[in-house]
Design an enzyme around this catalytic site. Structure first.
Site, PDB file in Angstrom:
ATOM      1  CB  SER B 138       1.460   2.533   3.789  1.00 39.06           C
ATOM      2  OG  SER B 138       2.652   1.777   3.818  1.00 39.06           O
ATOM      3  CE1 TYR B 151       1.857   3.801   9.122  1.00 38.21           C
ATOM      4  CE2 TYR B 151       2.786   2.246   7.564  1.00 38.21           C
ATOM      5  CZ  TYR B 151       2.439   3.533   7.899  1.00 38.21           C
ATOM      6  OH  TYR B 151       2.682   4.552   7.010  1.00 38.21           O
TER       7      TYR B 151
END
Lengths: 434, 245
Positions: B138, B151
């Site tokens: 990501s 995250y």
């Protein structure tokens, strides 16, 4: 493609919570208030809106379940778009037996509005080709309905505007085609009588017929237009035009409607004279033939921030010639015109749904930029003519007809109302039936 | 015929990618948690043109089950032309600040389990000496930001791991592809307000397939996240720590 929680006419404006449904095996989400299934938002008025409630957006249920390339039976989830299905089945020699004027509708939406196409006089409505469907109710129960199995629920759900429960999946019977090409013929007609004459003489030889009408023209030219008829072409037509590759889009909403009396007059006149001959032949790819407006993304934005109103009615055969003439006169006299005026003869097949719109007669579709009271008054005037002629107005395109009219147009509404899921409702239904 | 293996197959991006490969007539092996979802996907992909589809269920946090599932996949597919590791969650950052247990659990789902899977898969790719091991990391892994650094840190671990693995496996003809999507409109990001920066899973999927075809190493999807992250990475720390991202 469509804006979230809006209808295609962008009128009225509704406030609602949106929940995505992606798994057809799960029970419906529990929410306060009432829910309404929402497909791709291509209904024009408020039949796909649920002001103050919740929309169950079904586009995430977009899986195929089974396709038999030998029988043409396709079972799929209800959120699949017709455009996806076309991409899959056309190369395999199959085609939906009924398609509306846009391919960006979901299967569930096509069933719930029992949509029709240019071949209604041959194949009837979309619902006539649904072999079965699964209905999920708010009490958690599931019911497979078909013309044989729970036929009453089937008749309520086809054309049932999403009110009987959520359609999770359906099996469709497709029809054979030789290829993606259409042989088309366009004939000019100089007045309304010309339209009725062509409908009788030409329709028998063509599966698809529809006419565009110049609704600015008055007097002797009232109801003049272009009559288009077509058949699926053989596998190798004489001419093979290239497949369409247009990606136009309306990138923003202009501050005022670009459709006004001036642009209308110019467009209608130019369009009427777009072909030099009275009869023109062409071979066309099925996409521009069936879905000319799909070539322009977000075309509904041209009507500006207030949106537009569609009006589609049907007038029964005995009153058709006179009724359509009166309707066109009112429109032409009002000077509001209509960018897209479409005439078509419906066939005589009975529609499968209790609230199905198509019935024998002549159907006229018009659209008007939303000018508030002025537009509403005009449409009420049209309603007077339709009601007097014993016709009906199409709920999928309506944002304003009054309840009394609706109940007259759809006498089965009361019997239908017993099939409505107690947790389901829509802005449209509250407006016309409560 | 393409042989494709997808872990976390029921995620929106993975499912869209599987559809691209199905349309190409690929043979697919799917791995996810719920068997019902996998069954639905399998019938869907077959209609869409997949030569054949098989699947197995797996909870990625059960690390000792990885070997068995991968062996099933390799047995059924023969060899794997491309493997996509796509599972993940979007942890609630605030909750992860309140509970170390939750923080570690989320890190494991998004980081540890991915590294474990790639470790085993890498050895199989090394043995077959071709193919692509693609992993969805990501943009969040490029720099830890206040709003989702748990995250981000798990994805940073994945990005660094993939980078090292790429150096190792390039030498035997295996490509490791690091995919860094920005905001994608999926069920995982349901509660976010969407802006012009948001992409659809279908367009991300098409780009993933193209990146695999072209043997790319690292891709930002859509492309405009490359300059955006270039800037974010280079904001000096004395400025960065004073702003909120």
């Amino acid at each position: 493609m469509s804006s979230v929680g809006q209808s295609w006419g962008r009128y009225p404006v509704a406030a609602q919570t949106i929940i995505d449904i992606t798994d057809r095996h799960r029970p419906l989400p529990t929410v306060n208030g009432v829910v309404l299934p929402y497909g791709n938002g291509r209904s024009y008025g408020d039949s796909c809106l649920n002001d103050g409630g919740t929309l169950l957006r079904a586009r995430g249920m977009d899986r195929y379940i089974r396709f038999d390339p030998f029988t043409g039976q396709l079972e799929c989830e209800a959120g699949l778009l017709l455009s996806d299905i076309l991409d899959l089945v056309v190369p395999q020699g199959w085609f939906p037996p009924v398609t509306p004027g846009t391919r960006f509708v979901t299967v569930g939406g096509a069933i719930a509005n029992d949509v029709h196409g240019k071949n209604h006089h041959v194949t009837g409505t979309f619902g006539q080709h649904v072999l079965n469907l699964e209905l999920l109710r708010s009490d958690g129960s599931r019911m497979v309905c078909s013309p044989e199995l729970h036929p009453d629920w089937f008749a309520a759900t086809v054309g049932g505007l999403g009110l009987t429960g959520l359609i999770t999946r359906a099996t469709l019977q497709l029809r054979r085609i030789a290829g993606p090409w259409m042989s088309c013929e366009t004939r000019r007609f100089r007045n309304l009588d010309g339209f009725f004459h062509l409908s009788e003489s030409v329709a028998a030889r063509h599966e698809y017929t529809v006419a565009w009408v110049d609704c600015v023209s008055t007097g002797d030219g009232l109801g003049r237009g272009l009559f288009t008829c077509a058949n699926h072409a053989p596998a190798s037509p004489d001419v093979k035009p290239g497949a369409p590759n247009r990606h136009l889009s309306m990138p923003f909403t202009p501050p005022v409607s670009l459709i006004n009396p001036l642009s209308l007059r110019a467009f209608n006149s130019l369009y009427f004279h777009r072909q030099r001959e009275d009869i023109a032949h062409a071979t066309t790819h099925y996409v521009p033939y069936f879905y000319p407006l799909d070539g322009v993304g977000n075309w509904n934005r041209i009507y500006g921030p207030h949106g537009f109103m569609q009006y589609q009615c049907v007038v029964p055969p005995t009153a058709a010639q006179e009724g359509i003439k009166q309707l066109l006169e009112v429109v032409a006299r009002g000077g509001d015109g209509s960018f897209l005026a479409v005439l078509k003869q419906f066939g005589n097949q009975p529609s499968p749904g209790m609230l199905s719109f198509p019935r024998p007669g002549t159907t006229l579709a018009l659209d008007f930029p939303n000018q508030g009271e002025r537009t509403l008054r005009l449409l009420d005037k049209l309603d007077d003519i339709v009601a007097a002629a014993g016709g009906a107005v199409y709920p999928a395109k309506d944002a304003r007809m009054n309840g009394q009219r609706f109940r007259q147009y759809f006498p089965a509404w009361e019997a239908f109302s017993h099939f409505i899921d107690p947790r389901f409702s829509s802005s449209f239904w509250r407006r016309v039936a409560e | 015929m393409l042989r494709i293996l997808i872990v976390g197959a029921s995620s929106a991006i993975a499912e869209a990618t599987a559809r691209c490969y199905a349309a190409r007539g690929a043979r697919l092996f799917l791995i996810a948690r719920q068997s019902q979802r996998l069954e639905d996907m399998a019938s869907d992909l077959k209609v869409r043109g997949a030569a054949d589809v098989a699947f197995a269920t797996l909870d990625v946090n059960q690390l000792d089950a990885h070997g068995d599932v991968l062996s099933q996949a390799w047995t059924w597919l023969g060899e794997v032309d491309a493997m996509l590791v796509a599972h993940g969650t979007l942890p609630d950052q605030n909750a992860c600040e309140a509970s170390a247990e939750l923080a570690v659990k989320e890190f494991n789902t998004n980081g540890t389990s991915t590294i474990a899977l790639m470790t085993l898969a890498a050895n199989r790719f090394e043995a077959q000496r071709h193919g692509t091991l693609a992993v969805i990391s990501s943009v969040a892994g490029d720099r830890g930001r206040q709003s989702n650094y748990l995250y981000g840190s798990a994805k940073a671990a994945v990005t660094a791991f993939a980078s090292g693995l790429r150096q190792r496996l390039t030498k035997v003809g295996v490509n490791v592809l690091t995919i860094k999507p920005g905001f994608v409109d999926t069920p995982m990001t349901r509660d976010f307000k969407k802006s012009a920066l948001w992409a659809k899973p279908e367009s991300i999927a098409r780009s993933i397939v193209r990146a695999v075809d072209r043997g790319r190493s690292v891709v930002y999807l859509p492309w405009f996240w490359l300059p955006i992250m270039l800037i974010i990475r280079h904001v000096p720390e004395f400025v960065f720590k004073r702003i909120k991202l």
